[in-house]
Design a protein around this motif. Structure first.
Motif, PDB file in Angstrom:
ATOM      1  N   ALA A 237       0.837  -1.207   0.000  1.00  0.00           N
ATOM      2  CA  ALA A 237       0.000   0.000   0.000  1.00  0.00           C
ATOM      3  C   ALA A 237       0.866   1.248   0.000  1.00  0.00           C
ATOM      4  N   LEU A 238       1.960   1.208   0.750  1.00  0.00           N
ATOM      5  CA  LEU A 238       2.850   2.360   0.813  1.00  0.00           C
ATOM      6  C   LEU A 238       3.453   2.672  -0.551  1.00  0.00           C
ATOM      7  N   CYS A 239       3.826   1.649  -1.276  1.00  0.00           N
ATOM      8  CA  CYS A 239       4.462   1.845  -2.585  1.00  0.00           C
ATOM      9  C   CYS A 239       3.473   2.287  -3.661  1.00  0.00           C
ATOM     10  N   ARG A 240       2.192   2.267  -3.349  1.00  0.00           N
ATOM     11  CA  ARG A 240       1.201   2.811  -4.283  1.00  0.00           C
ATOM     12  C   ARG A 240       1.100   4.329  -4.172  1.00  0.00           C
ATOM     13  N   CYS A 241       1.688   4.890  -3.109  1.00  0.00           N
ATOM     14  CA  CYS A 241       1.680   6.352  -2.929  1.00  0.00           C
ATOM     15  C   CYS A 241       2.768   6.941  -3.822  1.00  0.00           C
ATOM     16  N   SER A 242       2.472   7.062  -5.095  1.00  0.00           N
ATOM     17  CA  SER A 242       3.489   7.344  -6.107  1.00  0.00           C
ATOM     18  C   SER A 242       4.089   8.736  -6.004  1.00  0.00           C
ATOM     19  N   ARG A 243       3.444   9.659  -5.276  1.00  0.00           N
ATOM     20  CA  ARG A 243       3.947  11.032  -5.170  1.00  0.00           C
ATOM     21  C   ARG A 243       4.646  11.295  -3.836  1.00  0.00           C
ATOM     22  N   LEU A 244       4.804  10.265  -3.018  1.00  0.00           N
ATOM     23  CA  LEU A 244       5.348  10.440  -1.675  1.00  0.00           C
ATOM     24  C   LEU A 244       6.747  11.054  -1.710  1.00  0.00           C
ATOM     25  N   ARG A 245       6.926  12.108  -0.900  1.00  0.00           N
ATOM     26  CA  ARG A 245       8.223  12.795  -0.827  1.00  0.00           C
ATOM     27  C   ARG A 245       8.934  12.563   0.499  1.00  0.00           C
ATOM     28  N   CYS A 246       8.155  12.416   1.576  1.00  0.00           N
ATOM     29  CA  CYS A 246       8.745  12.316   2.910  1.00  0.00           C
ATOM     30  C   CYS A 246       8.057  11.215   3.700  1.00  0.00           C
TER      31      CYS A 246
END
Length: 508
Positions: free
Chosen positions: A401-410
């Motif tokens: 699920a975390l790796c689906r957050c494609s715009r994550l910066r921090c």
């Protein structure tokens, strides 16, 4: 690398400190670069003369000092002496105007109408005693406003004795004022001086206009008094922390926020709200709080950290008419139903910043968290899951699920019991996130030396954990090598919370 013009300006302000007459010979276009050079090198006399003859209507700290390379001068060197010199120059200018409103002179006249001091950072950890904190800057500005207002009253009294006629002295002695835009920080020590400045200087020559308002350890009455004294236009953030307001206090304060029609951010951490302590007025208080939040039409950021909100999130956020973009709920004792509500709410697809630190993401909360991350994956830029008891196995279950957050910066994971292999797995799996530039990770559990208990004493713990600095340095170096070999040398993986503290919703 500095420009040739900047280097020449630096040389000029070093050779000619306090040379006001020389400024009359220079074109107005050189003032900004001279200001930058004087501020960077701490040339306070030159700063006073530059501000005292400023040829433009606006002097903005952010515009002049906020865009030099990767870090701004406001972050690198917000010198207390320099900021004080600028404030003193404004006071001196207004005193001159008050005393001699019709003076003719060959000097270049100051045309300043707006001094924008917003953007001063409030992190004193690496600034030292010479830096200007937000609190000391607020006090300096408040005292300046009071001084100029008193001087105006004295000039008006003297003028009324000299002048006769129906017009009186007031018309002749009204100066062109200066509006100071600033972020204000107040606590119990500085409350009185800021209150006096806001009340006496509202229509005076030096007027304070707040952008971000921060208050600590104030009473309900004191908080309300200051909020009522602020000019509502332009206030974008209200941060009330460590005020111990409680549910009743928040219900008394929040109605006074409705006049701030531009309010984007409301921070209410450590407000001593605990819905688990059921009293006769708890439900009524929650309804009141929800109603008041719903009357803030522009609200985009909400921080309710360290309030115990178990099972009440739907009730609290249900009246909001527009989606939040930043939601901080650290140590709020949330239940699975609270996370389920967030996943189904209008906020989930809009969230750019989410802080759920301090929750135990065991089997009971892990699946609701996975679902929430899936719903926020298209927008999420900043995620904090610090001190959440995330083990290697739980983090691995969360990674899809975390790796689906494609715009994550921090990503903040400090304080979780992760091992070195777990961190390496996290690094490898998150390489698919192209914008991930900052990860704050915990000291790995295998980098601690667990010492057996000693005979107990009043000051001893039953067992001690000591970080093996050498072992941790080796792990840190290995993570850096993995980033470089993966083509991600620009990403920062750190166990330092100082790097993490600078992130803010308005900087996302």
């Amino acid at each position: 690398m500095h420009s040739l013009v900047f280097l020449c300006a630096r040389r000029l302000v070093s050779y000619c400190p306090g040379a006001r007459r020389a400024l009359d010979l220079l074109p107005a276009e050189l003032y900004p670069v001279l200001f930058q050079a004087a501020f960077l090198d701490g040339r306070t006399l030159a700063l006073r003369d530059l501000v005292g003859t400023w040829p433009f209507p606006v002097l903005s700290f952010q515009r002049l000092l906020g865009h030099r390379g990767r870090r701004s001068l406001l972050e690198e060197k917000p010198s207390k002496l320099c900021v004080q010199a600028i404030i003193l120059a404004i006071v001196a200018h207004l005193r001159r105007v008050l005393e001699e409103p019709c003076r003719g002179t060959s000097e270049r006249r100051c045309r300043l109408r707006v001094l924008d001091m917003t953007g001063l950072q409030d992190d004193d950890t690496d600034r030292g005693p010479e830096g200007m904190s937000l609190w000391s800057g607020t006090v300096a500005l408040a005292k300046a406003c009071i001084e100029v207002s008193k001087h105006q009253s004295e000039c008006l009294k003297r003028g009324s004795k000299r002048r006769k006629g129906p017009s009186g002295a007031s018309a002749a002695l009204q100066p062109v004022g200066v509006e100071v835009r600033a972020d204000l920080f107040v606590n119990g020590t500085s409350y009185g001086v800021l209150r006096d400045a806001l009340q006496t200087g509202a229509a005076g020559p030096l007027r304070l206009k707040c952008r971000d308002f921060h208050a600590e350890e104030l009473s309900v009455a004191g908080t309300v008094s200051l909020l009522e004294s602020l000019e509502p236009a332009g206030v974008r953030r209200v941060d009330l922390r460590f005020n111990n307001l409680g549910l009743g206090g928040l219900c008394a304060v929040l109605p006074h926020l409705a006049r701030f029609t531009d309010l984007l951010s409301l921070k209410l951490p450590y407000s001593n709200v605990d819905v688990r302590r059921l009293t006769a007025g708890t439900d009524a208080g929650l309804r009141c709080l929800a109603t008041q939040l719903g009357r803030l039409p522009c609200l985009k950021e909400l921080n309710l950290g360290s309030s115990r909100l178990s099972g009440k999130l739907r009730q609290l956020l249900g009246d909001l008419q527009a989606p939040l973009e930043s939601l901080e709920l650290a140590f709020c004792y949330l239940l699975p139903g609270d996370l389920a509500f967030l996943s189904q709410s209008l906020h989930a697809p809009a969230l750019r910043k989410l802080d759920l630190s301090g929750h135990d993401f065991s089997e009971n909360l892990l699946q609701p968290l996975r679902h929430l991350l899936e719903e926020t994956s298209a927008s999420l830029l900043h995620l904090d899951l610090m001190e959440c008891r995330l083990t290697d196995a739980r983090l691995e279950a969360l990674l899809p699920a975390l790796c689906r957050c494609s715009r994550l910066r921090c990503l903040g994971l400090f304080g979780n019991p992760l091992s070195t292999p777990g961190l390496k797995t996290l690094l490898r799996k998150t390489l698919v996130l192209p914008d991930l530039r900052l990860v704050v990770y915990p000291y790995p559990v295998d980098c601690y030396i667990w010492e057996p208990p000693r005979p107990p004493s009043a000051s001893d713990h039953f067992f001690e954990d000591v970080l093996d600095e050498e072992r941790f340095a080796a792990v840190s170096a290995e993570l850096c090598r993995m980033l470089v070999s993966s083509g991600r040398a620009d990403a920062v993986w750190t166990a330092s919370l100082c790097r993490h503290g600078a992130l803010d919703y308005f900087a996302l």
